[in-house]
Design a protein around this motif. Structure first.
Motif, mmCIF file in Angstrom:
data_model
loop_
_atom_site.group_PDB
_atom_site.id
_atom_site.type_symbol
_atom_site.label_atom_id
_atom_site.label_comp_id
_atom_site.label_asym_id
_atom_site.label_seq_id
_atom_site.Cartn_x
_atom_site.Cartn_y
_atom_site.Cartn_z
ATOM 1 N N SER A 60 0.693 -1.378 -0.126
ATOM 2 C CA SER A 60 -0.003 0.022 -0.120
ATOM 3 C C SER A 60 0.742 1.206 0.068
ATOM 4 C CB SER A 60 -0.844 0.111 1.035
ATOM 5 O OG SER A 60 -0.140 -0.014 2.534
ATOM 6 N N VAL A 61 0.072 2.174 -0.490
ATOM 7 C CA VAL A 61 0.894 3.532 -0.639
ATOM 8 C C VAL A 61 -0.032 4.722 -0.113
ATOM 9 C CG1 VAL A 61 1.746 5.304 -2.235
ATOM 10 C CG2 VAL A 61 2.261 2.914 -2.503
ATOM 11 N N VAL A 98 -0.099 5.576 -9.489
ATOM 12 C CA VAL A 98 0.353 4.664 -8.665
ATOM 13 C C VAL A 98 -0.476 3.257 -8.302
ATOM 14 C CG1 VAL A 98 1.109 4.469 -6.141
ATOM 15 C CG2 VAL A 98 1.384 6.623 -7.399
ATOM 16 N N ALA A 99 -1.701 3.791 -8.520
ATOM 17 C CA ALA A 99 -2.393 2.413 -8.240
ATOM 18 C C ALA A 99 -2.146 1.383 -9.689
ATOM 19 C CB ALA A 99 -4.015 2.846 -8.277
ATOM 20 N N GLU A 100 -2.018 2.035 -10.781
ATOM 21 C CA GLU A 100 -1.730 1.187 -12.015
ATOM 22 C C GLU A 100 -0.431 0.579 -11.915
ATOM 23 O OE1 GLU A 100 -2.078 4.081 -15.124
ATOM 24 O OE2 GLU A 100 -4.192 3.728 -15.449
ATOM 25 N N ARG A 101 0.404 0.832 -10.908
ATOM 26 C CA ARG A 101 1.508 0.089 -10.737
ATOM 27 C C ARG A 101 1.397 -1.066 -9.968
ATOM 28 N NH1 ARG A 101 4.049 -1.172 -14.185
ATOM 29 N NH2 ARG A 101 5.956 -1.407 -12.984
ATOM 30 N N GLN A 153 13.340 3.560 -13.804
ATOM 31 C CA GLN A 153 13.033 4.655 -13.173
ATOM 32 C C GLN A 153 11.828 5.019 -12.127
ATOM 33 O OE1 GLN A 153 15.579 7.094 -13.164
ATOM 34 N NE2 GLN A 153 16.846 5.688 -14.391
ATOM 35 N N GLY A 154 10.897 4.394 -12.681
ATOM 36 C CA GLY A 154 9.486 4.504 -11.881
ATOM 37 C C GLY A 154 9.446 3.169 -10.851
ATOM 38 N N TYR A 202 -0.368 -5.913 -6.998
ATOM 39 C CA TYR A 202 -1.549 -6.486 -7.535
ATOM 40 C C TYR A 202 -1.457 -6.235 -8.938
ATOM 41 C CZ TYR A 202 -3.263 -5.374 -2.598
ATOM 42 O OH TYR A 202 -3.450 -5.234 -1.211
ATOM 43 N N LEU A 203 -0.100 -6.749 -9.389
ATOM 44 C CA LEU A 203 -0.082 -6.710 -10.916
ATOM 45 C C LEU A 203 0.446 -8.305 -11.129
ATOM 46 C CD1 LEU A 203 1.681 -3.481 -12.426
ATOM 47 C CD2 LEU A 203 -0.774 -4.314 -12.610
#
Length: 225
Positions: A41-42, A68-71, A205-206, A212-213
């Motif tokens: 979680s973030v 962020v959620a898409e990561r 870099q990201g 969850y992926l």
């Protein structure tokens, strides 16, 4: 309306590609600390606004959760986070950014905290040309130890250009109008969305894939330790 939105995004992508072509590739990051934490979680706290635009932080908050959620990470709802922080007497972003990330864990049960500083949020008008500029600094810290797990920066600029009709005088007039419209209502949101996307999704870099992926733990070649 839909076509105009796609056109704006395409323009930003073109600017980004042009900038990337002119700038040398950044040094690769190490993701050992982030992987050792295995965060799920973030918690995104209110952005620290270091610009003169008083509305920048309020606009920014609507753009950061999705990338962020898409990561592959759970992102706490922004409005809920703001309300809880205010209830705890932490309504000032400056105080929040000075606080130890580990102190926020009991409030939210978070694994990590994302601190974002807004360094540039401006629209500059020179003669008949307008340039809208944004720049952000991202720092992800552990809620367990307070240590920095990931850092990044992203800066983008957008300058609307009128099409070339072959008539210099007409093109000059149209360019002046296009620039004036951009100055009156800058495209901060699409530009900020693109900056956040580049900051979180760029390979090496990201952010590496979260739990969850389906690619979680399988992207070490792209995001090495």
């Amino acid at each position: 309306m839909l076509r105009s939105k796609f056109a704006a995004v395409a323009a930003v992508l073109a600017v980004s590609s042009l900038t990337a072509a002119c700038v040398s590739a950044p040094a690769p990051k190490s993701y050992a600390a982030l992987r050792s934490e295995q965060p799920k979680s973030v918690l995104v706290v209110p952005a620290l606004n270091s610009t003169v635009n008083v509305d920048a932080a309020d606009y920014f908050v609507s753009t950061i959760s999705r990338p962020v959620a898409e990561r592959g990470y759970y992102v706490f709802p922004a409005h809920m986070v703001k309300r809880v922080l205010e209830d705890e007497g932490l309504s000032d972003a400056g105080l929040i950014h000075q606080a130890d990330a580990s102190r926020l864990a009991p409030l939210f049960g978070c694994d990590t905290v994302l601190f974002v500083e807004i360094k540039r949020w401006e629209s500059q008008y020179v003669i008949i040309s307008t340039s809208t500029n944004v720049e952000f600094g991202y720092t992800l810290k552990s809620c367990r130890t307070g240590a920095v797990l990931w850092e990044g920066t992203q800066a983008l600029a957008y300058s609307p250009q009128a099409s070339n009709s072959g008539n210099p005088l007409a093109d000059l007039l149209v360019q002046a109008i296009v620039s004036a419209v951009e100055k009156a209502k800058p495209n901060y949101i699409p530009l900020t969305q693109q900056a956040n996307l580049l900051a979180t999704h760029t390979v090496g870099q990201g952010l590496p894939a979260g739990p969850y992926l389906p690619t979680y733990g399988a992207d070490r070649n792209q995001f090495p330790d």
